[in-house]
Design a protein around this motif. Structure first.
Motif, short mmCIF file in Angstrom:
data_model
loop_
_atom_site.label_atom_id
_atom_site.label_comp_id
_atom_site.label_asym_id
_atom_site.label_seq_id
_atom_site.Cartn_x
_atom_site.Cartn_y
_atom_site.Cartn_z
N ASP A 1 28.11 41.16 40.93
CA ASP A 1 29.43 41.80 40.85
C ASP A 1 29.65 42.43 39.49
O ASP A 1 30.16 43.55 39.38
CB ASP A 1 30.54 40.76 41.11
N LEU A 2 29.26 41.69 38.45
CA LEU A 2 29.47 42.21 37.10
C LEU A 2 28.62 43.44 36.85
O LEU A 2 29.06 44.37 36.18
CB LEU A 2 29.13 41.12 36.07
N THR A 3 27.41 43.46 37.40
CA THR A 3 26.53 44.62 37.22
C THR A 3 27.23 45.85 37.79
O THR A 3 27.27 46.91 37.16
CB THR A 3 25.18 44.39 37.92
N GLN A 4 27.80 45.69 38.99
CA GLN A 4 28.50 46.82 39.63
C GLN A 4 29.68 47.27 38.76
O GLN A 4 29.85 48.46 38.49
CB GLN A 4 29.04 46.38 40.98
N LEU A 5 30.46 46.27 38.34
CA LEU A 5 31.67 46.58 37.58
C LEU A 5 31.33 47.23 36.25
O LEU A 5 31.86 48.29 35.89
CB LEU A 5 32.43 45.27 37.35
N VAL A 6 30.41 46.60 35.51
CA VAL A 6 30.05 47.11 34.18
C VAL A 6 29.37 48.46 34.31
O VAL A 6 29.61 49.36 33.50
CB VAL A 6 29.15 46.08 33.44
N SER A 7 28.53 48.64 35.35
CA SER A 7 27.86 49.93 35.55
C SER A 7 28.90 51.03 35.73
O SER A 7 28.80 52.10 35.13
CB SER A 7 26.96 49.88 36.78
N ALA A 8 29.91 50.75 36.59
CA ALA A 8 30.94 51.76 36.84
C ALA A 8 31.70 52.07 35.56
O ALA A 8 32.00 53.23 35.25
CB ALA A 8 31.90 51.25 37.92
N GLN A 9 31.96 51.00 34.80
CA GLN A 9 32.69 51.16 33.54
C GLN A 9 31.87 52.00 32.55
O GLN A 9 32.37 52.94 31.93
CB GLN A 9 32.92 49.76 32.98
N GLN A 10 30.59 51.66 32.43
CA GLN A 10 29.70 52.36 31.49
C GLN A 10 29.60 53.84 31.87
O GLN A 10 29.59 54.71 31.02
CB GLN A 10 28.29 51.75 31.53
N LEU A 11 29.52 54.06 33.20
CA LEU A 11 29.38 55.45 33.67
C LEU A 11 30.65 56.25 33.31
O LEU A 11 30.56 57.40 32.87
CB LEU A 11 29.15 55.45 35.18
#
Ligand SMILES: Nc1nc2c(ncn2[C@@H]2O[C@H](COP(=O)(O)OP(=O)(O)OP(=O)(O)O)[C@@H](O)[C@H]2O)c(=O)[nH]1
Length: 547
Positions: free
Chosen positions: A40-50
């Motif tokens: 879940d965090l990977t998805q969230l952080v990835s979206a945030q980073q993008l």
């Protein structure tokens, strides 16, 4: 030994089982929580980073286009007469620069041969110098404006980004070239890359894939340095090939990070927003710590609370076992164990008590069988010997006497012979009952042979008591004398009795033998009578008894 005892203890096993469940549950929670939280965090952080990368890329793209537009406007508004007057041209450039100083390393105007006519701010040796071989100059000379490639300035020696546009005459021919130079480190240019932070340890990179170069970077040592060779950082390799998006990768320094890549369209560069997973997944570690802490509490609870309750539950079992051990060791009399609760322990205790009851009953039976005659229920020879010993012991203590009356039935055999053994048994039981009715409670009537009985009278303290024994013998003869009714037959038996007295110094055997002999005397005298033994301690031979 102690360890073996513990390993065999039900309490220890129940607690170990509880602990095993808690630990297995904790492991499962530890790994599942980490797995799902990480996903879940990977998805969230990835979206945030993008989102970060795209915002910064757009900002940089906007600034680049703005600069190029400004340079084009300058080229369009520059009075061409000034090209022949470098001094006034320089002043015009200075004026424009003051209005909008975005080209921090100068605006340069070169003629079509590449000779620098004027520049502002001036760099040493630049004015009058030649840009003839400069690719940006050459490009603009062909009539096209462009954003150049980052490089180290020829005259300034600083890292800069050049932009060039042509300056056209009215007929459209290129009359000169305008070059704007922006220091890569200029304020409000790439500061979001060099100073922007994501969290505690994350940041940005600006990459020119065509130059395989870090144009700018959060870590200053990377700026204007070549990008890592392919094969080192898989996500970087993909980005160099045109991938835009986010993913988890390990960088050239071996640090795992969540990276997102967004394009800067005006230059073909891309922005990387990166955050080390050590920081991105910090909540996972915190959750894992919580699980470990919870597990430790659960282990403590299992050891403490569950241990306490299981101990309490098994307490009655332990106490019952200890009581049973003491009963077995003979320290306590056999008795039912207390049933404390109506649970499995109570069930077990009740079952134990039932077993104990059966055991006690069969022990009583055995005891009775060992000391009694089965046919008549009267004491047998063993119990008689015991009572005789006790009687003589009391006689020694109290200076009293005992009397043994040896009874042998007369005419018993014919009953067996004529009516059978069963009829004989009935006769024996009837005679026993009649004799028992004659006795006092303290007397003992024992069956010592087929049709032989011994009547033991103890505690004869006076001469009258001794005289009472002969009276007792008479009553026995009278009790047996009435006819018996067996299986519809009327039968008669009699009894011959030998009496022997015993005193302190006599032994049981001699008293019995004396009584036996006396009984034979009675038989010889015609049966149905009694005789007193002379050899044993008859009252006549001894000191007069009191009374
Ligand atoms: N029915 C029965 N008979 C028994 C038992 N034990 C012994 N006898 C019999 O009792 C008889 C005893 O024999 P005796 O003492 O000679 O019989 P008796 O006719 O009384 O003779 P005297 O004593 O000389 O008067 C024998 O026949 C034994 O087999 C028993 O338990 N039941």
């Amino acid at each position: 030994m102690t360890l073996k005892r513990v390993s065999q203890s039900l309490l220890a096993r129940l607690i170990a089982f509880g602990l095993l469940l808690v630990i297995l549950g904790s492991f499962a929670r530890y790994y599942l929580l980490a797995k799902y939280l990480r996903e879940d965090l990977t998805q969230l952080v990835s979206a945030q980073q993008l989102a970060y990368a795209e915002a910064v890329a757009q900002d940089i793209d906007f600034k680049l286009r703005e600069r190029l537009r400004l340079l084009q406007r300058l080229a369009a508004t520059l009075p061409q007469t000034l090209l022949d007057d470098p001094e006034r041209l320089g002043a015009w450039l200075a004026e424009r620069h003051k209005l909008n100083p975005v080209f921090s390393l100068g605006i340069v105007v070169a003629d079509t041969r590449g000779t620098v006519l004027a520049d502002y701010p001036a760099a040493p040796g630049r004015s009058g110098g030649s840009l003839a071989g400069d690719p940006d100059f050459t490009h603009a000379l062909k009539g096209e404006g462009r954003i150049g490639r980052p490089k180290t300035g020829l005259f300034t020696g600083a890292r800069l980004l050049p932009m060039s546009v042509p300056l056209r005459a009215r007929d459209g021919s290129v009359r000169a070239v305008l070059i704007g130079l922006t220091a890569l480190a200029a304020p409000d240019f790439l500061d979001r890359i060099s100073h922007g932070r994501i969290g505690e340890s994350g940041g940005f990179l600006l990459v020119s894939p065509a130059d395989r170069l870090f144009v700018a970077a959060g870590r200053p040592e990377l700026a204007m340095k070549p990008t890592p060779p392919s094969g080192v950082n898989p996500l970087h390799d993909k980005a160099m090939d045109g991938f835009r998006g986010a993913g988890v990768t390990t960088n050239a320094q071996g640090v795992e990070e969540v990276s997102a890549i967004a394009s800067v369209p005006s230059t073909g560069w891309f922005v990387v927003a990166r955050l080390p997973t050590a920081e991105a997944y910090a909540p996972v570690r915190r959750a894992q710590e919580v699980v470990i802490r919870q597990s430790m509490i659960a282990v403590a609870l299992v050891l403490g609370v569950a241990g306490f309750f299981i101990r309490r539950m098994l307490g009655p079992l332990h106490r019952a076992a200890r009581l049973a051990e003491r009963m077995t060791a003979g320290e306590l009399p056999l008795a039912p164990l207390p049933v404390v609760r109506d649970d499995e322990v109570g069930l077990l205790t009740r079952a134990f008590n039932q077993l104990l009851g059966k055991l006690t009953a069969s022990q009583v039976d055995l005891q009775r069988m060992a000391h009694h005659d089965e046919l008549t229920g009267l004491p047998n020879r063993v119990l008689l010997a015991d009572r005789l010993r006790q009687g003589l012991a009391r006689a020694r203590r109290k200076d009293s006497r005992i009397a043994a009356l040896y009874l042998d039935l007369d005419g018993f055999k014919p009953i067996n012979d004529s009516l059978g053994h069963e009829a004989g048994d009935i006769a024996l039981r009837d005679v026993s009952a009649r004799l028992r009715a004659v006795l006092r409670q303290s007397d003992t009537l024992a069956r010592v042979g087929g049709d032989e009985f011994v009547l033991l009278v103890t505690d004869l303290a006076s001469r009258e008591d001794c005289a009472g024994v002969t009276e007792l013998a008479r009553r026995c003869i009278e009790a047996v004398a009435p006819p018996l009714s067996i299986k519809g037959h009327t039968l008669r038996v009699g009894v011959s009795i030998g009496i022997a007295f015993g005193a302190a110094h006599d032994d049981p055997e001699s008293v019995l033998m004396a009584a036996d002999h006396a009984m034979y005397e009675a038989k010889k005298a015609g049966r149905g009578c009694y005789r007193i033994a002379e050899a044993a301690s008859s009252p006549a031979d001894t000191e007069p008894l009191p009374g």
